[in-house]
Scaffold this active site. Sequence first.
Site, short mmCIF file in Angstrom:
data_model
loop_
_atom_site.label_atom_id
_atom_site.label_comp_id
_atom_site.label_asym_id
_atom_site.label_seq_id
_atom_site.Cartn_x
_atom_site.Cartn_y
_atom_site.Cartn_z
N GLY A 2 -2.99 -1.98 -7.57
CA GLY A 2 -3.97 -2.75 -6.79
C GLY A 2 -5.41 -2.33 -7.03
N ASP B 148 -1.29 -1.47 4.79
CA ASP B 148 -1.41 -0.34 5.71
C ASP B 148 -2.69 -0.55 6.50
OD1 ASP B 148 -1.68 2.02 7.05
OD2 ASP B 148 -1.65 3.30 5.28
N ASP C 63 -4.21 -6.66 -7.61
CA ASP C 63 -4.36 -7.69 -6.59
C ASP C 63 -5.07 -8.91 -7.18
OD1 ASP C 63 -3.25 -5.91 -4.75
OD2 ASP C 63 -5.22 -5.22 -4.06
N HIS D 241 -10.10 -0.77 -2.45
CA HIS D 241 -10.17 -2.11 -3.04
C HIS D 241 -10.04 -3.20 -1.97
CE1 HIS D 241 -5.95 -1.12 -2.71
NE2 HIS D 241 -5.61 -2.36 -2.97
N HIS E 208 0.85 -1.18 0.00
CA HIS E 208 0.00 0.00 0.00
C HIS E 208 0.89 1.24 0.00
CE1 HIS E 208 -3.56 -2.45 1.76
NE2 HIS E 208 -3.62 -2.38 0.44
N LYS F 206 5.24 1.62 0.72
CA LYS F 206 6.17 1.47 -0.41
C LYS F 206 7.63 1.75 -0.02
CE LYS F 206 2.76 2.13 -4.09
NZ LYS F 206 2.15 0.87 -3.80
N THR G 131 2.46 -5.40 -8.12
CA THR G 131 1.45 -4.48 -8.61
C THR G 131 2.17 -3.21 -9.05
OG1 THR G 131 1.08 -3.81 -6.31
CG2 THR G 131 -0.45 -5.43 -7.24
N GLY G 132 1.49 -2.44 -9.91
CA GLY G 132 2.04 -1.30 -10.63
C GLY G 132 3.17 -0.51 -10.00
N ASP H 7 -10.84 -6.80 -2.80
CA ASP H 7 -9.79 -7.48 -3.58
C ASP H 7 -8.67 -7.96 -2.68
OD1 ASP H 7 -11.29 -6.79 -5.79
OD2 ASP H 7 -10.03 -5.08 -6.32
N ARG I 266 -7.48 -14.64 1.14
CA ARG I 266 -8.22 -15.91 1.19
C ARG I 266 -7.60 -16.92 0.23
NH1 ARG I 266 -11.90 -17.99 -1.90
NH2 ARG I 266 -12.35 -16.06 -2.98
N THR J 30 4.38 -0.40 -6.98
CA THR J 30 5.30 -1.16 -6.11
C THR J 30 6.42 -1.77 -6.94
OG1 THR J 30 3.53 -1.66 -4.55
CG2 THR J 30 5.49 -3.06 -4.46
#
Length: 138
Positions: free
Chosen positions: A55, A80, A60, A87, A8, A12, A34-35, A90, A96, A37
């Site tokens: 995300g 965070d 995600d 999101h 998050h 970062k 993810t983008g 997500d 899960r 990150t």
Amino acid sequence: MKIALIAHDAKKPEMARIATAYQEILAHHELFATGHTGQVVTDATGLAVHRFNSGPLGGDQQVGALVSENQMDLIIFLRDPLTAQPHEPDVNALLRLADVYDVPIATNAGTAEVLLRGLARGLLAFRQIVHGDETRHE
């Protein structure tokens, strides 16, 4: 191994520190993120990172899709906990799926360090033992 890196916004800089500290370990594995990150990790380390969408724009879920196909071996997801995320469903779905498919997931720096040190020592082979060849994705 295939490793996903997600953080998050507030986390970062911490992801950059972890990636830098464990660059020698991460360099021997296939990295996904993810983008933003992914860009942060590449900028900090020079490591090649396959970047998905951010995300909130489905990144995600893209990682989750690989998890559901046994195509992801480890996830470092620095969340965070003090900021609401648009999101969040997500995020919960990804957590899960990691549980369903026995994918180790770190949600803070302490756990990330334990997993990365374990990875360096060869302690994450349990997925292959538990799931047999179905987790192998060469």
